[in-house]
Enzyme design. Structure first.
Site, PDB file in Angstrom:
ATOM      1  N   SER A  73       0.114  18.347 -25.382  1.00  0.00           N
ATOM      2  CA  SER A  73      -0.604  17.542 -26.683  1.00  0.00           C
ATOM      3  C   SER A  73       0.204  17.802 -27.909  1.00  0.00           C
ATOM      4  CB  SER A  73      -2.065  18.254 -26.920  1.00  0.00           C
ATOM      5  OG  SER A  73      -2.743  17.835 -25.821  1.00  0.00           O
TER       6      SER A  73
HETATM    7  N1  SAH Z   1      -3.221  21.744 -22.407  1.00  0.00           N
HETATM    8  C1  SAH Z   1      -1.967  21.170 -21.699  1.00  0.00           C
HETATM    9  C2  SAH Z   1      -2.210  19.617 -21.591  1.00  0.00           C
HETATM   10  C3  SAH Z   1      -2.428  19.160 -20.261  1.00  0.00           C
HETATM   11  S1  SAH Z   1      -2.768  17.671 -20.074  1.00  0.00           S
HETATM   12  C4  SAH Z   1      -0.812  21.618 -22.138  1.00  0.00           C
HETATM   13  O1  SAH Z   1      -0.698  22.388 -23.384  1.00  0.00           O
HETATM   14  O2  SAH Z   1       0.292  21.366 -21.764  1.00  0.00           O
HETATM   15  C5  SAH Z   1      -4.072  17.317 -19.176  1.00  0.00           C
HETATM   16  C6  SAH Z   1      -4.080  18.182 -18.039  1.00  0.00           C
HETATM   17  O3  SAH Z   1      -5.482  18.170 -17.446  1.00  0.00           O
HETATM   18  C7  SAH Z   1      -3.333  17.804 -16.909  1.00  0.00           C
HETATM   19  O4  SAH Z   1      -2.414  19.023 -16.275  1.00  0.00           O
HETATM   20  C8  SAH Z   1      -4.347  17.477 -15.701  1.00  0.00           C
HETATM   21  O5  SAH Z   1      -3.682  17.748 -14.649  1.00  0.00           O
HETATM   22  C9  SAH Z   1      -5.568  18.159 -16.032  1.00  0.00           C
HETATM   23  N2  SAH Z   1      -6.704  17.629 -15.568  1.00  0.00           N
HETATM   24  C10 SAH Z   1      -7.341  16.512 -15.426  1.00  0.00           C
HETATM   25  N3  SAH Z   1      -8.442  16.355 -14.770  1.00  0.00           N
HETATM   26  C11 SAH Z   1      -8.633  17.784 -14.433  1.00  0.00           C
HETATM   27  C12 SAH Z   1      -9.714  18.454 -13.990  1.00  0.00           C
HETATM   28  N4  SAH Z   1     -10.847  17.833 -13.423  1.00  0.00           N
HETATM   29  N5  SAH Z   1      -9.756  19.936 -13.745  1.00  0.00           N
HETATM   30  C13 SAH Z   1      -8.526  20.589 -14.153  1.00  0.00           C
HETATM   31  N6  SAH Z   1      -7.586  19.941 -14.834  1.00  0.00           N
HETATM   32  C14 SAH Z   1      -7.603  18.594 -14.822  1.00  0.00           C
END
Ligand code: SAH
Length: 226
Positions: A73
């Site tokens: 993000s």
């Molecule tokens: N906070 C992260 C951004 C992640 S993007 C950073 O700093 O890089 C969103 C993430 O949510 C992705 O890695 C995706 O795999 C995860 N995601 C989506 N659905 C999910 C679920 N049900 N449980 C755990 N992770 C999930």
């Protein structure tokens, strides 16, 4: 990066300068005030969490791709969500959506115990490596459907979700401790609001904040796999 090499040390210094500029220009100038959050952003090297071909863009005022259609993000949004958590440093925190591990690293500087879960094992492995490489061994990382929370370590003082759901997932609400706070994007695939839910004397108080755009939370408490 090999910090014994002068060229690498110079590079680290350059990143440090960019990082401090990011804190001033992207966070403080937009109203982020929480000293714990600002301190974490001044410490954590974002360049360790972006794909190597994007290292020079690490401090851009933007989300960046991390593979599999997911993004790390925009720094401001991460700071805003962390500020909404009102951390003191003493909390047990659950993070859903480890992704690159950048927010995990920031959170680990602002709380006591940190659990982080992602549904994609490859992200968890990569995040572990990145966190280890900067000496952050504290967070516990798991692979699984975080839309169901992580019941075996519940309750949590804080839960932060970095993927969007159509509604607040019930299991996450249920895993909040008394006085606990949940922050996550809620809405449809075209846009969401940053929602803050607090458990107070058995009631759940929900507050909707500014608009945002996150990738979908895929799982039982979110959307079905596309
Ligand atoms: N906070 C992260 C951004 C992640 S993007 C950073 O700093 O890089 C969103 C993430 O949510 C992705 O890695 C995706 O795999 C995860 N995601 C989506 N659905 C999910 C679920 N049900 N449980 C755990 N992770 C999930």
């Amino acid at each position: 990066m090999d910090t014994s090499r002068p060229a690498d040390r110079r590079k680290l210094k350059e990143y440090e300068k960019l990082r401090h500029r990011m804190v001033e220009e992207q966070l403080i100038s937009r109203g982020i005030r929480d000293p714990l959050v600002l301190r974490a952003f001044r410490i954590v090297p974002r360049e360790f969490f972006v794909p190597s071909f994007l290292k020079n863009s690490a401090y851009k005022d933007a989300p960046l791709p991390i593979g599999r259609g997911q993004t790390i993000s925009q720094p401001y949004i991460v700071a805003r969500m962390m500020e909404m958590l009102e951390l003191s440093g003493a909390e047990r925190v659950l993070e859903v959506g480890t992704g690159s591990g950048y927010q995990t690293a920031l959170l680990s500087h602002c709380c006591d115990v940190l659990y982080s879960i992602d549904r994609i094992e490859a992200f968890v492995k990569k995040a572990r490596k990145a966190l280890d490489s900067i000496g952050l061994f504290k967070p516990f990382l798991y692979t699984g459907d975080g839309s169901l929370g992580y019941p075996s370590k519940a309750p949590y003082d804080r839960i932060i979700v970095s993927a969007a759901a159509p509604l607040l997932p019930r299991p996450l609400i249920d895993q909040l401790a008394e006085g606990g706070v949940l922050v996550m994007p809620v809405g449809d695939e075209w846009g969401q609001k940053l929602v803050r839910a607090v458990r107070k004397e058995g009631e759940i108080i929900v507050e909707k904040n500014e608009g945002c755009l996150f990738v979908p939370l895929i799982g039982e408490g979110g959307w079905k796999e596309p």
